[in-house]
Design an enzyme around this catalytic site. Structure first.
Site, PDB file in Angstrom:
ATOM      1  NE  ARG A  41      45.766  28.713  26.559  1.00 12.45           N
ATOM      2  CZ  ARG A  41      45.623  28.135  27.745  1.00 12.45           C
ATOM      3  NH1 ARG A  41      44.797  27.137  27.894  1.00 12.45           N
ATOM      4  NH2 ARG A  41      46.339  28.547  28.765  1.00 12.45           N
ATOM      5  CE  LYS A 203      46.985  29.395  47.631  1.00 13.71           C
ATOM      6  NZ  LYS A 203      46.653  27.995  47.564  1.00 13.71           N
ATOM      7  N   GLY A 356      46.604  33.261  33.440  1.00 13.61           N
ATOM      8  CA  GLY A 356      45.320  33.391  32.752  1.00 13.61           C
ATOM      9  C   GLY A 356      44.516  34.590  33.225  1.00 13.61           C
ATOM     10  N   GLY A 379      51.401  28.575  34.638  1.00 17.56           N
ATOM     11  CA  GLY A 379      52.336  27.752  35.402  1.00 17.56           C
ATOM     12  C   GLY A 379      53.687  27.643  34.716  1.00 17.56           C
TER      13      GLY A 379
HETATM   14  P1  ADP Z   1      47.083  31.533  42.828  1.00 18.66           P
HETATM   15  O1  ADP Z   1      48.264  30.938  42.166  1.00 18.66           O
HETATM   16  O2  ADP Z   1      47.298  31.819  44.255  1.00 18.66           O
HETATM   17  O3  ADP Z   1      45.762  30.938  42.433  1.00 18.66           O
HETATM   18  P2  ADP Z   1      46.390  33.567  41.134  1.00 18.66           P
HETATM   19  O4  ADP Z   1      47.289  34.540  40.531  1.00 18.66           O
HETATM   20  O5  ADP Z   1      45.704  32.579  40.281  1.00 18.66           O
HETATM   21  O6  ADP Z   1      47.137  32.966  42.248  1.00 18.66           O
HETATM   22  O7  ADP Z   1      45.360  34.302  42.108  1.00 18.66           O
HETATM   23  C1  ADP Z   1      44.152  34.662  41.715  1.00 18.66           C
HETATM   24  C2  ADP Z   1      43.260  34.697  42.902  1.00 18.66           C
HETATM   25  O8  ADP Z   1      43.768  35.512  43.940  1.00 18.66           O
HETATM   26  C3  ADP Z   1      41.953  35.322  42.499  1.00 18.66           C
HETATM   27  O9  ADP Z   1      40.972  34.326  42.590  1.00 18.66           O
HETATM   28  C4  ADP Z   1      41.746  36.432  43.509  1.00 18.66           C
HETATM   29  O10 ADP Z   1      40.429  36.502  43.975  1.00 18.66           O
HETATM   30  C5  ADP Z   1      42.671  36.051  44.619  1.00 18.66           C
HETATM   31  N1  ADP Z   1      43.036  37.222  45.436  1.00 18.66           N
HETATM   32  C6  ADP Z   1      43.704  38.307  45.070  1.00 18.66           C
HETATM   33  N2  ADP Z   1      43.788  39.191  46.066  1.00 18.66           N
HETATM   34  C7  ADP Z   1      43.160  38.656  47.136  1.00 18.66           C
HETATM   35  C8  ADP Z   1      42.911  39.078  48.483  1.00 18.66           C
HETATM   36  N3  ADP Z   1      43.325  40.254  48.918  1.00 18.66           N
HETATM   37  N4  ADP Z   1      42.227  38.255  49.279  1.00 18.66           N
HETATM   38  C9  ADP Z   1      41.788  37.068  48.821  1.00 18.66           C
HETATM   39  N5  ADP Z   1      42.007  36.597  47.580  1.00 18.66           N
HETATM   40  C10 ADP Z   1      42.685  37.380  46.738  1.00 18.66           C
END
Ligand code: ADP
Ligand code: MG
Length: 400
Positions: A41, A203, A356, A379
């Site tokens: 950064r 999610k 990130g 974000g």
């Molecule tokens: P969010 O905005 O939901 O935090 P991110 O892009 O930051 O989305 O997501 C990263 C997280 O998603 C990581 O910590 C990773 O472990 C989790 N993740 C990805 N795939 C799965 C899965 N199949 N089951 C549970 N967690 C998951």
């Protein structure tokens, strides 16, 4: 696309001795002994700082670091950042022990043309995040010109993001901000097709608006990670004890229906890697996505899916990727994310990655040099692509 004021709009013949407030995003990870762990950064802000200092401006750098909750907290001091900047800039960087007040004001008035100072953490003051008018007045009192290079903070209407530029007649986007807005804007403009989006993460929640805004523009939507589980569940698959959002099934169905209607091809995982326990895996298996055994969790995309995603990435003329495709923090469940990251190197078109974690994986895979644009804002990039007006960008538009 809105017309952004940039450094090219500043009067470079008369910058000598002018005080320029530069909002940067120096929210970097620090080690326990308070050393900068990753200087990416800082590096990203160097072109703007050099350009301004080179023109003889007094460069006043301001940033937040961590979440000190409006209190002075030595764990979040920017002093180590000032030290880490010196070798990157090849010149001395002063440090002010606060970001407002008579002492800093005197200090900056005393500085010579071309000198650089970093102010202490903006978030040591609660008014920063509240955009408190008195605080914005005090920050604005330091300078005559405002430059924003903190794209990662542009979705927040904080004092240093909107309050200060509203108070200074002369304002512009720095080079990093300019690059971000152009690259992301290209995705919303007339992207070359096929246009593919690869979305992962835990999610759908938090990414719905982005997904919905991109969907009608996409030729191809690739879904992985926990987010894909919700879509698989919506299709009626048994998910065992996988993470998914039971209250989002209707939303997932609606998105799939809209994709069909618009002719967007949706690729969901064909196969998944499942385990009984993420921390102490007793069993790890690869199964078709419709055969997830009871009690097992889908934690990565399987080899068939990796192949399909890599092929799609390999023919996209425009690509956006946000979110890991599995629980990549826990090897071996990082394999799918890594393999697809490697495929990015073969993407023939304009690729953009954001978030990130996604950026970190691409870096580890050694493909960042082959990517069209690596966004510094997680974000902020999602909100931009959701079609929202970012307050920190709006304030830099011409004619405001
Ligand atoms: P969010 O905005 O939901 O935090 P991110 O892009 O930051 O989305 O997501 C990263 C997280 O998603 C990581 O910590 C990773 O472990 C989790 N993740 C990805 N795939 C799965 C899965 N199949 N089951 C549970 N967690 C998951
Ligand atoms: Mg996250």
């Amino acid at each position: 696309m809105a017309d952004l004021l940039t450094l090219d709009d500043l009067d470079f013949d008369h910058l000598e001795g002018k005080r320029v407030f530069v909002r940067v995003d120096f929210n970097v990870p620090l080690s326990k002994d308070q050393k900068v762990v990753d200087a990416t950064r800082l590096q990203e802000a160097v072109p703007t700082i050099r350009e301004l200092a080179g023109a003889g401006a007094v460069v006043i750098l301001a940033s937040h670091l961590g979440r000190p909750k409006g209190q002075r907290d030595p764990r979040y001091t920017l002093l180590p950042v000032a030290e880490a900047l010196v070798p990157l800039l090849g010149q001395a960087v002063r440090f002010a022990s606060d970001c407002v007040g008579p002492e800093v004001e005197a200090l900056v008035r005393d500085m010579d043309p071309g000198e650089i100072i970093l102010l202490e953490n903006l978030r040591f003051h609660a008014e920063e995040e509240k955009n408190g008018p008195a605080f914005a007045d005090r920050l604005a009192a330091l300078a005559e010109i405002y430059v924003d290079d903190a794209f990662g903070a542009a979705h927040r209407a904080h004092a240093s993001v909107v309050g200060v530029p509203e108070r200074l007649g002369s304002r512009a986007a720095g080079r990093l901000m300019e690059r971000e807005v152009k690259a992301l804007g290209r995705l919303l403009g007339e992207p070359e097709r096929p246009f593919a989006a690869l979305l992962g993460g835990s999610k759908i929640e938090g990414k719905i608006d982005t997904l919905e805004n991109l969907l009608p523009r996409l030729d191809l939507l690739l879904l992985g990670g926990g987010m894909a589980n919700t879509f698989l569940a919506a299709e009626g698959y048994e998910l065992g004890s996988s993470l998914f959002e039971p209250d989002r099934l209707d939303l997932a169905r609606a998105i799939l229906a809209r994709a069909k209607e618009k002719g967007t091809e949706v690729l969901l995982p064909l196969d998944v890697v499942v385990t009984d326990d993420l921390d102490i895996p007793g069993r790890i298996e690869t199964v078709p996505a419709d055969r997830i055994p009871a009690g097992m969790k889908a934690v990565d995309i399987g080899p068939e899916t990796r192949k399909a995603f890599a092929a799609a990435v390999g023919r996209a003329r425009t690509l956006f990727w946000n979110g890991p495709l599995g629980v990549f923090e826990k090897p071996p469940f990082d394999a799918g994310t890594r393999e697809v990251a490697q495929a990015l190197a073969g993407c023939p078109g304009f690729s953009v990655i954001g978030g990130g974690e996604t950026v970190a994986v691409a870096r580890q895979a050694g493909v960042v040099d082959r990517i069209g644009h690596v966004s510094t804002g997680g974000g902020a990039s999602l909100e931009f692509l959701a079609g929202k007006t970012l307050p920190g960008v709006a304030v830099l538009e011409r004619g405001r």
